[in-house]
Design an enzyme around this catalytic site. Sequence first.
Site, PDB file in Angstrom:
ATOM      1  N   CYS A   7      -2.243  -1.844  -5.322  1.00  0.00           N
ATOM      2  CA  CYS A   7      -1.125  -2.794  -5.230  1.00  0.00           C
ATOM      3  C   CYS A   7      -1.305  -4.035  -6.100  1.00  0.00           C
ATOM      4  CB  CYS A   7      -0.919  -3.188  -3.775  1.00  0.00           C
ATOM      5  SG  CYS A   7      -0.857  -1.726  -2.698  1.00  0.00           S
ATOM      6  N   HIS A  37       4.453  -7.807  -4.806  1.00  0.00           N
ATOM      7  CA  HIS A  37       4.217  -6.402  -4.443  1.00  0.00           C
ATOM      8  C   HIS A  37       5.079  -6.073  -3.225  1.00  0.00           C
ATOM      9  CE1 HIS A  37       2.577  -2.751  -3.045  1.00  0.00           C
ATOM     10  NE2 HIS A  37       2.031  -3.301  -1.987  1.00  0.00           N
ATOM     11  N   ASN A  78       6.855   1.828  -0.837  1.00  0.00           N
ATOM     12  CA  ASN A  78       5.791   0.986  -1.375  1.00  0.00           C
ATOM     13  C   ASN A  78       5.160   1.760  -2.518  1.00  0.00           C
ATOM     14  OD1 ASN A  78       3.255  -0.106  -1.930  1.00  0.00           O
ATOM     15  ND2 ASN A  78       2.867  -0.712   0.187  1.00  0.00           N
TER      16      ASN A  78
END
Lengths: 76, 350
Positions: free
Chosen positions: B122, B263, B294
């Site tokens: 991430c 993020h 995600n």
Amino acid sequence: MKREDFLNEIISAIKISTQVKEETVISDIKEWDSLAILTLIALFHKNFNFRPDTTSLKNCKNLKEILDLGVKYYEK
Amino acid sequence: MVYSIIKNTKISGISTLIPKKELSLLDDKNLYNSDKAKLDRVINSSGFLKRRVVGKNTTTADLCEKAANDLIDNLNIDKSTIDGLIFISYTPDYIMPATSYVLHNKLGLSKNCIVQDVPQACSGFVYGLWLAGMMLNSGCKKILLLVGDTFSKFTDMFNNNTAPVFGDAGSATILEYDENAQEMFFNINSDGSKHESLICSNGGFRNPPKKDNFYPDGTFKYNSKMDGAEIFNFTLEEIPSSIESVLNYAGIEKNDIDYFVLHQANKFILQTIADTINVDYSKIPMNTLTKYGNQCGASIPCTISDNLKKEVTGKNLKLALCGFGVGLSWISAIINLKKIYCSDLIEYEG
């Protein structure tokens, strides 16, 4: 914020549908899941700029123990 | 905290790919035992709804290769001038060699090229910008930064914490040496004490594959785990201060930032960060996670492509970025995008 007001915030934010009190056991609250834990962390952070240790949080057996985590922040 | 100024580094273009196959939380019967009330709560709170996943035979490298070719074609890049390739991912093609060598071959790059894999998720895109900047300031002239992951291959479909969350994507960014480029500012941090908060513990050399690591259908149990509470606590503790401190380091006020591109961890986290740093939600795109999941390191370039393409191609934008997650790691940056090439989101069939 007073202790009982914070309890009401918790009930409202997690949308607990049944009557609860400090002695209510966490495992008896059907809305209590991983999302509830995140909500609780956010509430402590927003209201008291305090983040409880996650292990202590997950080990709480009832709402009293949850509230006790923030005991030094409540108004008398 | 480590603070770093990167000079002489210009971002010329960004391209992002997402798989065509779309999954929805509403269709997944395995999750939450089809408890509709619980599903609604998860969707409303986390923001997750849909995600894109690759087919069995597609890897992150495939997505990044296509993104790289899109940039090479649209920026008319002579491949022989690319002297650095960085592949940032936790889903490499092989244990060995590094996937960057595989991509070096597939893209037909010259031998005069430094290639490296970096295992970051991430935080990957922001970390990659910094790393590329370091390379450009020590001799390289043109870096191809490839960031992506196919975490759908890691996640256990019965694990409610990870299965509905992660979507696949790959991105490519070209950075070039330019003495007239505006400075980029970085704040880089690590906390290995919490490395178990987000982990896939099987398959490496600590826990090599053995017979009982496989599901009945033959797929491997990576044993992926995410401690949501610990990660959330970490983001509240570290991310707002990281963003504030990099702004301070750059001598920039929040109002000077056009967008905060963070993020796409989940909506609850992003809103809480926004509230803590006192930034209006309109300046923090949050819809990428709802549409695509995600996407780990690719979530920031995907957010730029999906939300800001018109603006980054038409004018100069000053962005605050923050990638945070696996490690644990968190990296904030202030960058400028000056009328760059930016693709629409490209769909990958496969």
